[in-house]
Design a protein around this motif. Structure first.
Motif, PDB file in Angstrom:
ATOM      1  N   PRO A  73       0.822  -1.214   0.000  1.00 21.76           N
ATOM      2  CA  PRO A  73       0.000   0.000   0.000  1.00 21.76           C
ATOM      3  C   PRO A  73       0.853   1.259   0.000  1.00 21.76           C
ATOM      4  CG  PRO A  73       0.062  -0.970   2.187  1.00 21.76           C
ATOM      5  CD  PRO A  73       0.764  -1.932   1.282  1.00 21.76           C
ATOM      6  N   VAL A  74       0.369   2.282  -0.718  1.00 18.62           N
ATOM      7  CA  VAL A  74       0.961   3.622  -0.701  1.00 18.62           C
ATOM      8  C   VAL A  74      -0.179   4.604  -0.483  1.00 18.62           C
ATOM      9  CG1 VAL A  74       2.139   5.383  -2.041  1.00 18.62           C
ATOM     10  CG2 VAL A  74       2.887   3.016  -2.182  1.00 18.62           C
ATOM     11  N   LEU A  75      -0.027   5.534   0.443  1.00 11.06           N
ATOM     12  CA  LEU A  75      -1.074   6.493   0.755  1.00 11.06           C
ATOM     13  C   LEU A  75      -1.028   7.623  -0.279  1.00 11.06           C
ATOM     14  CD1 LEU A  75      -0.380   6.696   4.589  1.00 11.06           C
ATOM     15  CD2 LEU A  75      -1.576   4.924   3.281  1.00 11.06           C
ATOM     16  N   SER A  76      -2.183   7.938  -0.869  1.00 13.17           N
ATOM     17  CA  SER A  76      -2.189   8.968  -1.902  1.00 13.17           C
ATOM     18  C   SER A  76      -3.493   9.749  -1.859  1.00 13.17           C
ATOM     19  CB  SER A  76      -1.995   8.327  -3.289  1.00 13.17           C
ATOM     20  OG  SER A  76      -3.030   7.412  -3.566  1.00 13.17           O
ATOM     21  N   TRP A  77      -3.438  11.000  -2.315  1.00  9.78           N
ATOM     22  CA  TRP A  77      -4.584  11.885  -2.292  1.00  9.78           C
ATOM     23  C   TRP A  77      -4.400  12.955  -3.359  1.00  9.78           C
ATOM     24  CZ3 TRP A  77      -0.841  11.265   1.291  1.00  9.78           C
ATOM     25  CH2 TRP A  77       0.056  12.311   1.485  1.00  9.78           C
ATOM     26  N   THR A  78      -5.454  13.732  -3.638  1.00  7.69           N
ATOM     27  CA  THR A  78      -5.315  14.821  -4.595  1.00  7.69           C
ATOM     28  C   THR A  78      -4.972  16.112  -3.862  1.00  7.69           C
ATOM     29  OG1 THR A  78      -7.686  15.243  -4.476  1.00  7.69           O
ATOM     30  CG2 THR A  78      -6.904  13.837  -6.274  1.00  7.69           C
ATOM     31  N   ALA A  79      -4.419  17.041  -4.573  1.00  9.84           N
ATOM     32  CA  ALA A  79      -3.913  18.264  -3.961  1.00  9.84           C
ATOM     33  C   ALA A  79      -5.044  19.205  -3.572  1.00  9.84           C
ATOM     34  CB  ALA A  79      -2.971  18.970  -4.926  1.00  9.84           C
ATOM     35  N   VAL A  80      -4.821  20.010  -2.554  1.00  9.54           N
ATOM     36  CA  VAL A  80      -5.705  21.122  -2.199  1.00  9.54           C
ATOM     37  C   VAL A  80      -5.282  22.328  -3.030  1.00  9.54           C
ATOM     38  CG1 VAL A  80      -6.430  22.689  -0.370  1.00  9.54           C
ATOM     39  CG2 VAL A  80      -6.070  20.272   0.138  1.00  9.54           C
ATOM     40  N   THR A  81      -6.148  22.799  -3.887  1.00 10.53           N
ATOM     41  CA  THR A  81      -5.793  23.887  -4.808  1.00 10.53           C
ATOM     42  C   THR A  81      -6.500  25.199  -4.493  1.00 10.53           C
ATOM     43  OG1 THR A  81      -7.519  23.163  -6.342  1.00 10.53           O
ATOM     44  CG2 THR A  81      -5.297  22.270  -6.661  1.00 10.53           C
ATOM     45  N   THR A  82      -7.503  25.185  -3.578  1.00 14.05           N
ATOM     46  CA  THR A  82      -8.273  26.395  -3.284  1.00 14.05           C
ATOM     47  C   THR A  82      -7.782  27.111  -2.039  1.00 14.05           C
ATOM     48  OG1 THR A  82      -9.860  25.069  -2.036  1.00 14.05           O
ATOM     49  CG2 THR A  82     -10.321  25.440  -4.384  1.00 14.05           C
ATOM     50  N   LEU A  83      -6.751  26.561  -1.390  1.00  9.60           N
ATOM     51  CA  LEU A  83      -6.199  27.146  -0.176  1.00  9.60           C
ATOM     52  C   LEU A  83      -4.675  27.223  -0.311  1.00  9.60           C
ATOM     53  CD1 LEU A  83      -8.287  25.144   2.462  1.00  9.60           C
ATOM     54  CD2 LEU A  83      -8.645  27.521   1.783  1.00  9.60           C
ATOM     55  N   PRO A  84      -4.017  28.089   0.459  1.00 13.89           N
ATOM     56  CA  PRO A  84      -2.545  28.227   0.341  1.00 13.89           C
ATOM     57  C   PRO A  84      -1.781  27.111   1.046  1.00 13.89           C
ATOM     58  CG  PRO A  84      -3.380  29.748   2.000  1.00 13.89           C
ATOM     59  CD  PRO A  84      -4.594  29.138   1.363  1.00 13.89           C
ATOM     60  N   VAL A  85      -2.158  25.879   0.746  1.00 11.52           N
ATOM     61  CA  VAL A  85      -1.476  24.724   1.334  1.00 11.52           C
ATOM     62  C   VAL A  85      -0.136  24.525   0.630  1.00 11.52           C
ATOM     63  CG1 VAL A  85      -1.536  22.205   1.506  1.00 11.52           C
ATOM     64  CG2 VAL A  85      -3.531  23.565   2.170  1.00 11.52           C
ATOM     65  N   THR A  86       0.933  24.395   1.409  1.00 11.17           N
ATOM     66  CA  THR A  86       2.264  24.183   0.843  1.00 11.17           C
ATOM     67  C   THR A  86       2.844  22.820   1.191  1.00 11.17           C
ATOM     68  OG1 THR A  86       3.290  25.212   2.778  1.00 11.17           O
ATOM     69  CG2 THR A  86       2.790  26.640   0.900  1.00 11.17           C
ATOM     70  N   ILE A  87       2.235  22.148   2.173  1.00 15.91           N
ATOM     71  CA  ILE A  87       2.782  20.865   2.617  1.00 15.91           C
ATOM     72  C   ILE A  87       1.662  20.043   3.236  1.00 15.91           C
ATOM     73  CG2 ILE A  87       3.415  21.529   4.988  1.00 15.91           C
ATOM     74  CD1 ILE A  87       6.144  20.124   4.422  1.00 15.91           C
ATOM     75  N   ARG A 130      -4.577   9.201   8.295  1.00 18.01           N
ATOM     76  CA  ARG A 130      -5.263  10.443   7.959  1.00 18.01           C
ATOM     77  C   ARG A 130      -4.224  11.443   7.447  1.00 18.01           C
ATOM     78  NH1 ARG A 130      -7.060  12.789  13.950  1.00 18.01           N
ATOM     79  NH2 ARG A 130      -4.956  13.112  14.806  1.00 18.01           N
ATOM     80  N   VAL A 131      -4.700  12.516   6.821  1.00 16.00           N
ATOM     81  CA  VAL A 131      -3.810  13.500   6.207  1.00 16.00           C
ATOM     82  C   VAL A 131      -4.477  14.864   6.267  1.00 16.00           C
ATOM     83  CG1 VAL A 131      -4.739  13.062   3.887  1.00 16.00           C
ATOM     84  CG2 VAL A 131      -2.458  14.072   4.130  1.00 16.00           C
ATOM     85  N   ARG A 132      -3.660  15.918   6.374  1.00 11.71           N
ATOM     86  CA  ARG A 132      -4.184  17.276   6.335  1.00 11.71           C
ATOM     87  C   ARG A 132      -3.183  18.183   5.624  1.00 11.71           C
ATOM     88  NH1 ARG A 132      -3.464  19.469  12.600  1.00 11.71           N
ATOM     89  NH2 ARG A 132      -1.211  19.891  12.495  1.00 11.71           N
ATOM     90  N   GLY A 133      -3.663  19.338   5.174  1.00 14.03           N
ATOM     91  CA  GLY A 133      -2.803  20.324   4.547  1.00 14.03           C
ATOM     92  C   GLY A 133      -2.370  21.382   5.541  1.00 14.03           C
ATOM     93  N   GLU A 134      -1.172  21.950   5.324  1.00 10.77           N
ATOM     94  CA  GLU A 134      -0.659  23.010   6.194  1.00 10.77           C
ATOM     95  C   GLU A 134      -0.010  24.086   5.335  1.00 10.77           C
ATOM     96  OE1 GLU A 134       1.959  21.341   9.100  1.00 10.77           O
ATOM     97  OE2 GLU A 134       0.459  19.955   9.924  1.00 10.77           O
ATOM     98  N   ASP A 135       0.070  25.301   5.887  1.00  9.12           N
ATOM     99  CA  ASP A 135       0.759  26.367   5.176  1.00  9.12           C
ATOM    100  C   ASP A 135       2.085  26.685   5.875  1.00  9.12           C
ATOM    101  OD1 ASP A 135       0.156  27.874   7.388  1.00  9.12           O
ATOM    102  OD2 ASP A 135      -1.342  29.139   6.400  1.00  9.12           O
ATOM    103  N   THR A 136       2.795  27.682   5.368  1.00  5.99           N
ATOM    104  CA  THR A 136       4.135  27.978   5.891  1.00  5.99           C
ATOM    105  C   THR A 136       4.097  28.536   7.306  1.00  5.99           C
ATOM    106  OG1 THR A 136       3.996  30.140   4.813  1.00  5.99           O
ATOM    107  CG2 THR A 136       5.103  28.379   3.607  1.00  5.99           C
ATOM    108  N   ALA A 137       2.932  29.086   7.730  1.00  3.79           N
ATOM    109  CA  ALA A 137       2.808  29.649   9.075  1.00  3.79           C
ATOM    110  C   ALA A 137       2.368  28.616  10.093  1.00  3.79           C
ATOM    111  CB  ALA A 137       1.830  30.821   9.059  1.00  3.79           C
ATOM    112  N   GLY A 138       2.098  27.397   9.646  1.00  5.40           N
ATOM    113  CA  GLY A 138       1.669  26.352  10.570  1.00  5.40           C
ATOM    114  C   GLY A 138       0.170  26.207  10.693  1.00  5.40           C
ATOM    115  N   HIS A 139      -0.619  26.968   9.926  1.00  4.89           N
ATOM    116  CA  HIS A 139      -2.065  26.782   9.921  1.00  4.89           C
ATOM    117  C   HIS A 139      -2.398  25.453   9.251  1.00  4.89           C
ATOM    118  CE1 HIS A 139      -1.615  31.352   9.584  1.00  4.89           C
ATOM    119  NE2 HIS A 139      -1.966  31.098  10.846  1.00  4.89           N
ATOM    120  N   ALA A 140      -3.512  24.855   9.650  1.00  6.00           N
ATOM    121  CA  ALA A 140      -3.834  23.519   9.159  1.00  6.00           C
ATOM    122  C   ALA A 140      -5.284  23.415   8.756  1.00  6.00           C
ATOM    123  CB  ALA A 140      -3.516  22.473  10.225  1.00  6.00           C
ATOM    124  N   THR A 141      -5.551  22.541   7.802  1.00  2.15           N
ATOM    125  CA  THR A 141      -6.922  22.171   7.454  1.00  2.15           C
ATOM    126  C   THR A 141      -7.410  21.111   8.440  1.00  2.15           C
ATOM    127  OG1 THR A 141      -6.343  20.320   6.021  1.00  2.15           O
ATOM    128  CG2 THR A 141      -6.323  22.505   5.022  1.00  2.15           C
TER     129      THR A 141
END
Length: 958
Positions: A73-87, A130-141
Motif C-alpha cells: 500500500p501507498v497512501l495517496s490523495w489529490t492536492a488542495v488547490t483552493t487554499l494556500p497549502v504548501t505541505i 489520515r492526512v491534512r494540509g498546512e501552510d508555511t505559518a503552521g495553519h492547518a486544514t
C-alpha cells in the motif's frame, strides 16, 4: 522486504465534510481564527481510502493484483488547490488512537507530494491513517481520513505477507542424500528462515506440550542435580526428567525403559539468503580452526549438535518462510506472522515435510582426496573458463569413502593466506547461507575441501594431513545481474518497466517522462526478482532493499553533487521538499540480505523544470584577459564542442578559441581564447541548438555580459615592450636592439644546444650580464673605441632541450666609455640566427610601495644621438577612452601617447617629488571598438628635469 507500489484508484470526492469539527484539529497552536487563511477547511481529496476494513478483500485498482494491493500500500490523495497549502502531514496509528499512539514517521509525516511511501521499518500489521494540509505559518486544514478512535473507518490498510515458499525439495518422505533442502524464491523475501526438527509440531522442550513443568529446581522435591540437562541421553524407569531453564521438566514414557534421545528433542532454526541450504556447524573446533559467521541476521550456531544428529540418520521435519530483511520490528498484532526472536518480519510457513537423512558415522580419518570440485550456479554467464555466478553458488564434490564430514575453506587469496568463510558439513556439498560480495573489482573466490571423520557431538574434527596438503583448489566469480535501464517492451509490462519517472500519483509506464514540469517527481525501477523471472533469468535471490543515487554531474564519487537514498520500495519520492530544477543522472542497485551492494543499473537521465538549460559565464567579477573562462549550464548537457559553444563580444563578433568539456562535469565547460581578451571589452556566451539537456531541450545563452578587467598592469603578458632599434646593413637582420637603462632585458627562448650570442661593441657601450635558464654565466664588456658588428659575446654547448638566454643591461661602463648602452643583434642556435626582433624585450622593472601592485616599468636611456627608433610600450583595449597610469618624478622626461598609430597626447612626467599610481594622461572620445595604445619615450625633458625617464604602472581602458 516490503517493496511498495503505488495504488491507482479512482477519485471518490472530499471525505471530511460530514465529520464532526469538534473531533478534528483545526488550527495550529499559535494560530487564531482571524488570521488563519485555512480556517479548518476540508482536507485533501482522497484517491483511495487505500485499504478497506480488515477482513474484507477489496477489489484492487485496474492493473494491480490483489497480492500487490494487500502487500504494497501507498497512501495517496489529490492536492488542495483552493487554499494556500504548501505541505501535507500524514499520521498513521495501529488502533485509531492518534492522540498518543501514532507511528513515528520520517520528517514528522510531512511531505510536499500528494502521496506517502510507507517507511521500510513499518512492521507488517493493520493501520489507520489520515492526512491534512498546512501552510508555511503552521495553519492547518481539518484532517481527512480516520477520526480519533473511529475503529470502523474505511481509511485502513494492511501490510501483510501473501506468499510462502513452494517447490520444496526433497519432497515429502524423500531422502536428503546430500543433506541439502531447497525451495523457490518468493517476492519480498530478502532471506528465509529454515527449521529442522524431529518433532512434527516444531516444538522443543518447554514449548512441547508433551513435557510438564514440575516447578523450579530445589523446590517440592525437584532435585535437578541428579537429572541430565536438556538434550542429553538419560534413561529413567517410567518418567523422563530433564533440567531446563532452572526448572525440572518431566514426560511420561509409553514404554518402560524407553530412552529419550537428543534426536527426539532437536529443533534447529537458521536463516539464509539463498533458496537452498546445507546444514553445517558454526563453532570453534579442535586444532585452532574456527568457522566464520555469515552476515545474515539470525545466527546458525549448533549447540544442539544438529550435524551430529543428522549424521546418525533418521526422520526429520522441515519448513521454511520468507524474512523481511529490513529493520522492521515485531508487534503483538502480528502474532504468528512475526519472527520475534530476531525482530524481523516473517511470512507464512511453507507446508511441513518429512524427510529422511542417511546414516554416515565413522571415526577413522579417510585417506582419500576430495575430487571433482563443482560450482553449481544455474545462472552462469556463458564464456570463460571460470564460472561467473549471478548468486552465491552451491559447492559440491565427489564423496570420499570413509568420510562423514568435510571441511570447506573459501578465500579471496589463491594461497588461502586470508580466509573468507569456512564450513563443516556432513554431506558432499555446501550451500552458504549468506551472500557473497560481487566481484565488481575483479575479486575471485578460491575454495578447497578436506575429507574428515567428525565427532560432531564433541566438536572433534579428524582430517588426514595428507589430504589437506594435496587438496585440489577450485575458483569462481560472482557478478549479479543489473536492473534494466529500459523496459521489456514499449508497452507497460508490470514489474519490467526499466528505470522511469512519473509526476503524479500513478505507476503507469505509459506516463513515464523525461522532462518534469511539476514539483512532484517519483523515480521507479523494477523489482529484482520479478524482473529476473520475466527476463528469463533463473533467480534464486530477492533484494533486501535498493540504493538509489541521483547526481547533478554524473560523477558518482562526488559527495557534493550526488545524493544516495536507501529504500525497500521499487520507487521513491522526495518527501522533505521538491528536487531542485535541473538535470539529473540516476541509477539503482539492489542490496542483498547480507548487505552487499549488487550491480548498478544503467544510468538514466531526467530534467526537472520548465526553463531550457541556459549557459552563463560562471566567473564572478572581472575576467582576466589571459585566463580560461568558465561557462556553466543550469543542467547537464551534451553536444558541446568548440563549434557549438563559445564567447563573443557584445555588439561584435565571435572570439576565436577552444572549448574543454566536461570541465569536469557535463554542466561545465571552459573557453580558452586563442588570443588574450581585450581589457575593458564586454563578452557573452553563445550556443547553438546542437547543445541539449538530458531531455533534448536546446540550450540558450544568457544575455548577462561580463567585463574583461580594464586594468592592464605593466607586468602583464599582453603588454609588449621594445628597446630602441638601430637600423644598419652591418647587422645580421638589418637592425639591432639597443638599451642603456639598468635592468633592461632581452630574452631569447629556443630549443637547441650550441649557442652564440651576437652583439655590437661601441664607444658608448657598457657592461651586460648573460644568463642561461636563470643562472648567471658571464658579464660582458661591450665597450670599443670603434663600432664593431657581429661580435660573439657569449658561446656555450648546452644540453639538448628548451632554454632561455637572457641579456641584462648592468647600468655601468668602463672608464673610457661614454655610456651604459648594450647592443644585441641576435642569438645563433645550432647555426640558425634568432633575430633580436623575435626576442622578448623588456624595460627595467622597479619596485615601489607607491606603485600599482608594487612595481612599475621604466625606460630612461633613449638618446636622439643613437639615430634609432624610440622604445615603446604597447597593448590593446576595447573602450572609448584609455588612461596611462605611472609615476611622476624629478628625473622624468616627456613621452608621446599614440592610439592606433596616431599621436593623441604629449606628456611631461616631471615633478619635483616622486609619486606613483598617478593618471599621467587620459585619452577619450574614441570609438567603442578595439584599439592599440602605445607609450613612446621621447628622450627629452624640460629644463628642470634631471633625466628622460618614463615610468608606466598600468594601462586602464575607460
Amino acid at each position: 522486504m516490503s517493496k511498495i507500489k503505488r495504488l491507482r484508484a479512482v477519485l471518490t470526492g472530499v471525505v471530511v465534510s460530514t465529520l464532526a469539527a469538534a473531533t478534528l484539529p483545526v488550527l495550529a497552536a499559535t494560530a487564531t481564527a482571524a488570521t488563519d487563511p485555512l480556517g479548518g477547511q476540508p482536507g485533501p481529496v482522497t484517491l483511495a481510502p487505500t485499504m478497506s476494513q480488515d477482513g474484507w478483500q477489496p477489489t484492487p485498482p485496474a492493473g494491480t493484483t490483489v497480492d500487490d494491493f494487500m502487500r504494497h500500500p501507498v497512501l495517496s490523495w489529490t492536492a488542495v488547490t483552493t487554499l494556500p497549502v504548501t505541505i501535507y502531514r500524514v499520521q498513521i496509528s495501529p488502533n485509531a488512537n492518534f492522540t498518543n499512539n501514532t507511528v513515528a514517521l520520517p520528517n514528522g509525516g510531512l511531505t510536499t507530494s500528494t502521496e506517502y511511501d510507507l517507511p521500510q521499518t513499518l512492521p507488517h500489521a493493520s493501520y489507520f491513517w489520515r492526512v491534512r494540509g498546512e501552510d508555511t505559518a503552521g495553519h492547518a486544514t481539518n484532517w481527512a481520513g480516520t477520526s480519533e478512535g473511529n475503529l470502523a473507518s474505511t481509511w485502513q490498510f494492511t501490510k501483510t505477507w501473501i506468499d510462502q515458499p513452494g517447490n520444496l525439495s526433497p519432497a515429502n518422505n524423500g531422502t536428503a542424500t546430500n543433506y541439502t533442502v531447497s525451495w523457490s524464491p518468493i517476492p519480498d523475501a530478502s532471506a528465509y528462515q529454515l527449521q529442522l526438527s524431529t518433532n512434527p509440531s516444531f516444538l522443543k522442550g518447554a514449548d512441547d506440550p508433551a513435557w510438564t513443568d514440575s516447578g523450579p529446581c530445589g523446590t517440592a522435591g525437584n532435585d535437578c542435580t541428579v537429572v541430565a540437562p536438556w538434550d542429553s541421553v538419560t534413561t529413567y524407569n517410567k518418567t523422563a526428567k530433564v533440567a531446563y531453564g532452572g526448572h525440572l521438566w518431566t514426560a511420561t514414557r509409553p514404554t518402560s525403559g524407553e530412552t529419550p534421545t537428543s534426536s527426539t528433542l532437536t529443533l534447529f532454526t537458521c536463516s539464509t539468503n539463498n533458496t537452498s541450504f546445507t546444514p553445517y556447524v558454526k563453532e570453534s573446533l579442535d586444532g585452532g580452526l574456527s568457522l566464520q559467521e555469515g552476515t545474515v541476521a539470525e545466527p546458525c550456531d549448533d549447540p544442539g549438535k544438529l550435524a551430529d544428529a543428522l549424521d546418525q540418520g533418521g526422520l526429520w521435519y522441515w519448513r521454511v518462510r520468507g524474512l523481511d530483511g529490513t529493520s522492521a520490528g515485531a508487534t503483538a498484532a502480528q502474532a504468528n506472522a512475526t519472527c520475534f526472536t530476531d525482530t524481523t518480519d516473517c511470512g507464512p510457513w511453507s507446508p511441513s515435510l518429512r524427510i529422511n537423512f542417511p546414516i554416515a558415522s565413522v571415526t577413522v580419518p579417510p585417506a582419500g582426496v576430495v575430487t571433482n570440485l563443482t560450482v553449481n550456479c544455474p545462472n552462469v554467464v556463458p564464456g570463460g573458463s571460470v564460472p561467473l555466478c549471478l548468486q552465491t553458488p552451491t559447492m559440491s564434490w565427489s564423496p570420499v569413502a570413509g568420510a562423514n564430514g568435510y571441511w570447506v575453506d573459501v578465500s579471496a587469496d589463491p594461497m588461502f593466506a586470508g580466509g573468507y568463510h569456512s564450513y563443516l558439513t556432513a554431506g558432499p556439498q555446501v550451500t552458504p547461507r549468506d551472500s557473497y560480495a560481487d566481484n565488481q573489482a575483479g575479486r575471485s573466490y578460491y575454495w578447497r575441501v578436506q575429507a574428515c571423520a567428525a565427532a560432531f557431538a564433541d566438536s572433534l574434527i579428524n582430517c588426514n594431513p595428507a589430504t589437506a596438503a594435496s587438496a585440489p583448489t577450485s575458483v569462481f566469480h560472482k557478478a549479479s545481474s543489473a536492473l534494466p535501464k529500459d523496459a521489456l517492451s514499449a508497452a507497460s509490462t508490470t514489474g519490467h518497466n526499466g528505470l522511469y519517472v512519473t509526476v503524479d500519483n500513478n505507476e503507469t509506464f505509459s506516463g513515464a517522462v523525461k522532462t518534469v514540469r511539476t514539483q512532484q517527481m517519483t523515480f521507479h525501477w523494477d523489482d529484482l526478482l520479478q524482473y529476473q523471472q520475466q527476463a528469463g533469468i533463473a533467480a534464486n535471490q530477492e533484494a533486501k532493499e535498493y540504493r538509489l543515487e541521483y547526481s547533478t554531474t554524473g560523477n558518482w564519487l562526488d559527495d557534493t553533487s550526488t545524493t544516495t537514498v536507501t529504500t525497500d520500495a521499487t520507487h521513491w519520492t522526495k518527501i522533505d521538499g521538491p528536487l531542485a530544477d535541473g538535470g539529473y543522472y540516476w541509477r539503482v542497485a539492489p542490496v542483498d540480505g547480507s548487505g552487499n551492494l549488487l550491480s548498478w543499473s544503467g544510468v538514466q537521465t531526467v530534467v526537472k523544470g520548465t526553463v531550457a538549460p541556459t549557459v552563463a559565464i560562471a566567473d564572478a567579477g572581472l575576467l582576466a584577459p589571459t585566463s580560461a573562462v568558465t561557462l556553466q549550464f543550469q543542467a547537464p548537457v551534451s553536444g558541446v564542442t568548440s563549434a557549438t559553444l563559445g564567447l563573443k563580444r557584445v555588439g561584435g563578433g565571435i572570439i576565436a578559441g577552444h572549448i574543454v568539456w566536461p570541465a569536469p562535469t557535463p554542466s561545465l565547460a571552459t573557453f580558452t581564447p586563442d588570443q588574450p581578451l581585450l581589457p575593458g571589452e564586454k563578452v557573452v556566451p553563445w550556443v547553438t541548438s546542437g547543445v541539449v539537456d538530458l531531455a533534448g531541450n536546446a540550450a540558450k545563452a544568457s544575455t548577462t555580459s561580463s567585463t574583461v578587467d580594464p586594468t592592464v598592469d605593466s607586468v602583464a603578458t599582453i603588454v609588449k615592450e621594445t628597446w630602441s632599434k638601430v637600423s644598419t646593413g652591418h647587422a645580421s637582420g638589418g637592425s639591432y636592439a639597443k638599451a642603456a637603462g639598468a635592468r633592461d632585458e632581452i630574452d631569447f627562448r629556443f630549443t637547441g644546444s650550441a649557442v652564440k650570442l651576437i652583439g655590437v661593441r661601441s664607444a658608448d657601450s657598457g657592461y651586460a650580464v648573460v644568463s642561461v635558464d636563470g643562472v648567471t654565466k658571464k658579464t660582458v664588456n661591450l665597450y670599443s673605441a670603434k663600432t664593431s658588428y657581429g661580435v660573439v659575446l657569449y658561446s656555450a654547448l648546452l644540453a639538448e632541450g628548451k632554454h632561455v638566454v637572457t641579456v641584462t643591461v648592468k647600468g655601468s661602463h668602463p672608464a673610457k666609455s661614454k655610456g651604459n648602452a648594450v647592443g644585441v643583434d641576435g642569438l645563433k642556435v645550432d647555426g640558425r640566427m634568432l633575430q633580436q626582433s623575435s626576442a622578448d624585450q623588456h624595460w627595467s622593472r622597479h619596485r615601489s610601495t607607491d606603485a600599482m601592485n608594487g612595481s612599475y616599468d621604466a625606460e630612461s636611456s633613449y638618446l636622439s644621438t643613437w639615430h634609432a627608433s624610440k622604445p615603446t610600450l604597447t597593448t590593446k583595449f576595447a573602450s572609448s577612452a584609455v588612461r596611462v597610469i605611472g609615476c611622476k618624478s624629478p628625473d622624468a622626461g616627456k613621452f608621446g601617447v599614440y592610439v592606433d598609430g596616431k599621436l593623441k597626447a604629449t606628456v611631461d612626467a616631471f615633478q619635483k617629488f616622486t609619486s606613483c599610481n598617478k593618471t599621467l594622461v587620459r585619452v577619450k572620445g574614441l570609438s567603442s571598438a578595439v584599439h592599440t595604445v602605445t607609450v613612446v619615450p621621447l628622450g627629452i625633458h624640460n629644463k628642470n628635469a634631471k633625466g628622460t625617464k618614463v615610468a608606466v604602472d598600468a594601462i586602464v581602458a575607460g
